[in-house]
Design an enzyme around this catalytic site. Structure first.
Site, PDB file in Angstrom:
ATOM      1  N   ALA A 216       0.854  -1.190   0.000  1.00 50.98           N
ATOM      2  CA  ALA A 216       0.000   0.000   0.000  1.00 50.98           C
ATOM      3  C   ALA A 216       0.889   1.239   0.000  1.00 50.98           C
ATOM      4  O   ALA A 216       2.033   1.199   0.464  1.00 50.98           O
ATOM      5  CB  ALA A 216      -0.892  -0.024   1.229  1.00 50.98           C
TER       6      ALA A 216
ATOM      7  N   GLY B 151       0.641  -5.186   0.858  1.00 48.89           N
ATOM      8  CA  GLY B 151      -0.524  -5.365  -0.009  1.00 48.89           C
ATOM      9  C   GLY B 151      -0.154  -5.999  -1.344  1.00 48.89           C
ATOM     10  O   GLY B 151      -0.989  -6.649  -1.978  1.00 48.89           O
TER      11      GLY B 151
ATOM     12  N   GLU C 291      -0.156  -9.621  -0.683  1.00 51.48           N
ATOM     13  CA  GLU C 291      -1.553 -10.039  -0.487  1.00 51.48           C
ATOM     14  C   GLU C 291      -2.286 -10.110  -1.825  1.00 51.48           C
ATOM     15  O   GLU C 291      -3.091 -11.010  -2.059  1.00 51.48           O
ATOM     16  CB  GLU C 291      -2.239  -9.058   0.473  1.00 51.48           C
ATOM     17  CG  GLU C 291      -1.661  -9.163   1.883  1.00 51.48           C
ATOM     18  CD  GLU C 291      -2.062  -8.010   2.781  1.00 51.48           C
ATOM     19  OE1 GLU C 291      -1.825  -6.846   2.403  1.00 51.48           O
ATOM     20  OE2 GLU C 291      -2.622  -8.257   3.855  1.00 51.48           O
TER      21      GLU C 291
ATOM     22  N   GLU D 229       4.635  -5.010   7.126  1.00 50.70           N
ATOM     23  CA  GLU D 229       3.788  -4.029   7.830  1.00 50.70           C
ATOM     24  C   GLU D 229       4.201  -3.843   9.280  1.00 50.70           C
ATOM     25  O   GLU D 229       4.070  -2.754   9.843  1.00 50.70           O
ATOM     26  CB  GLU D 229       2.313  -4.473   7.785  1.00 50.70           C
ATOM     27  CG  GLU D 229       1.642  -4.320   6.437  1.00 50.70           C
ATOM     28  CD  GLU D 229       1.739  -5.563   5.572  1.00 50.70           C
ATOM     29  OE1 GLU D 229       2.651  -6.394   5.793  1.00 50.70           O
ATOM     30  OE2 GLU D 229       0.895  -5.706   4.673  1.00 50.70           O
TER      31      GLU D 229
END
Ligand code: CAA
Length: 257
Positions: free
Chosen positions: A65, A108, A111, A131
């Site tokens: 992200a 992300g 993911e 993260e």
């Protein structure tokens, strides 16, 4: 919709979506996610497209992200943007979706790769959930898909420790289908997509649904659902064609009916 952060291409029945923010290692900004969702929704609705490759290009898949965009947000900002909720387009995608991963697939980005159905990794690929070093945890499936894929202990290492794992180890752990030289990752993924595109589309769709269901339901429910889909497929022209072609010793022509 004009795209700025993704590139979209089609090669026969294979759609290709390329994340395209190379200056920030394809960081997943809200605008990129909107475009990616739109591009995938269009491919899902297009009957000419039978499989899709999702890639970040030759150098990087996605470094997660967009931290610049996220750093000062409040929980309410996060809730209202519901950035991770947008991933529903990907998890509901009805056709085979193959991630072609070179370089970093982090946060992300990792993911996103794990939301795909198959992963082709270049030998440069690195998968991880960093993260923790930002004071957060994954928000788009990292703590859930890692243990379902590689088991609890490696999932703990990845999610608590934050260090990425290399392509070959990811392959040994079952996170990755193929490891190939980085310069051919996208071509190998496209070739795989083309092979799946030649399969009977309704059966492919139901097989994908059934495998995904295995991760969500008890065995007895999964088996019952599989049986219903198995019976249902005997109503398709492709089942008749597939079996006749076998008996007549010829190649089947599947039409998705
Ligand atoms: N968000 C915003 N910008 C990012 C970014 C990210 N996730 N990752 C990299 N960039 C930017 C860098 O800021 C840098 O920009 P500038 O040139 O303007 O400084 C550019 O991309 C190149 O990055 P680096 O110079 O850092 O490249 P490197 O090769 O030295 O390091 C890296 C590569 C190890 C991937 C490093 O960039 C990095 O650690 N990135 C952050 C990874 C991360 O923490 N991801 C998780 C994000 S949170 C998340 O994803 C939550 C979720 O679950 C949805």
């Amino acid at each position: 919709m004009e795209y700025e952060h993704v590139l979209v291409d089609r090669d026969g029945p294979v759609g290709v979506v390329t994340l395209n923010r190379p200056r920030v290692l394809n960081a997943l900004s809200p605008a990129l996610i909107v475009e990616l969702s739109d591009a995938l929704a269009r491919f899902d609705a297009d009957p000419e497209v039978r499989a899709v490759v999702l890639t970040g290009g030759p150098r990087v898949f996605a470094a997660g992200a967009d931290i610049g965009d996220m750093s000062e947000r409040s929980p309410v900002d996060q809730l209202q943007r519901d950035q991770t909720g947008r991933w529903g387009v990907i998890t509901r995608f009805s056709k085979p979706l193959i991630a072609a991963v070179n370089g970093y697939a982090l946060g992300g980005g990792c993911e996103l790769a794990m939301m795909c159905d198959l992963i082709v990794a270049g030998d440069s690929a690195r998968f991880g959930q960093p993260e923790i070093d930002l004071g957060i945890i994954p928000g788009a499936g990292g703590t859930q898909r890692w243990p379902r894929t590689v088991g609890k202990y490696v999932a703990m290492e990845v999610n608590l420790g934050g260090a990425p794992i290399a392509a070959r180890r990811a392959h040994q752990l079952g996170l990755v289908n193929r490891v190939v030289p980085a310069e051919v990752t996208i071509d190998v993924a496209k070739a795989l997509a083309l092979r799946l595109a030649a399969k009977p589309p309704v059966a492919v769709r139901l097989a994908k649904e059934a495998v995904n269901r295995a991760l969500e339901t008890p065995l007895s429910e999964g088996l019952a659902a599989e049986r219903q889909s198995f019976y249902f497929l005997f109503a398709t022209e492709d089942q008749k064609e597939g079996m006749r072609a076998f008996l007549e010793k010829r190649r089947a022509q599947f039409r998705g009916r």
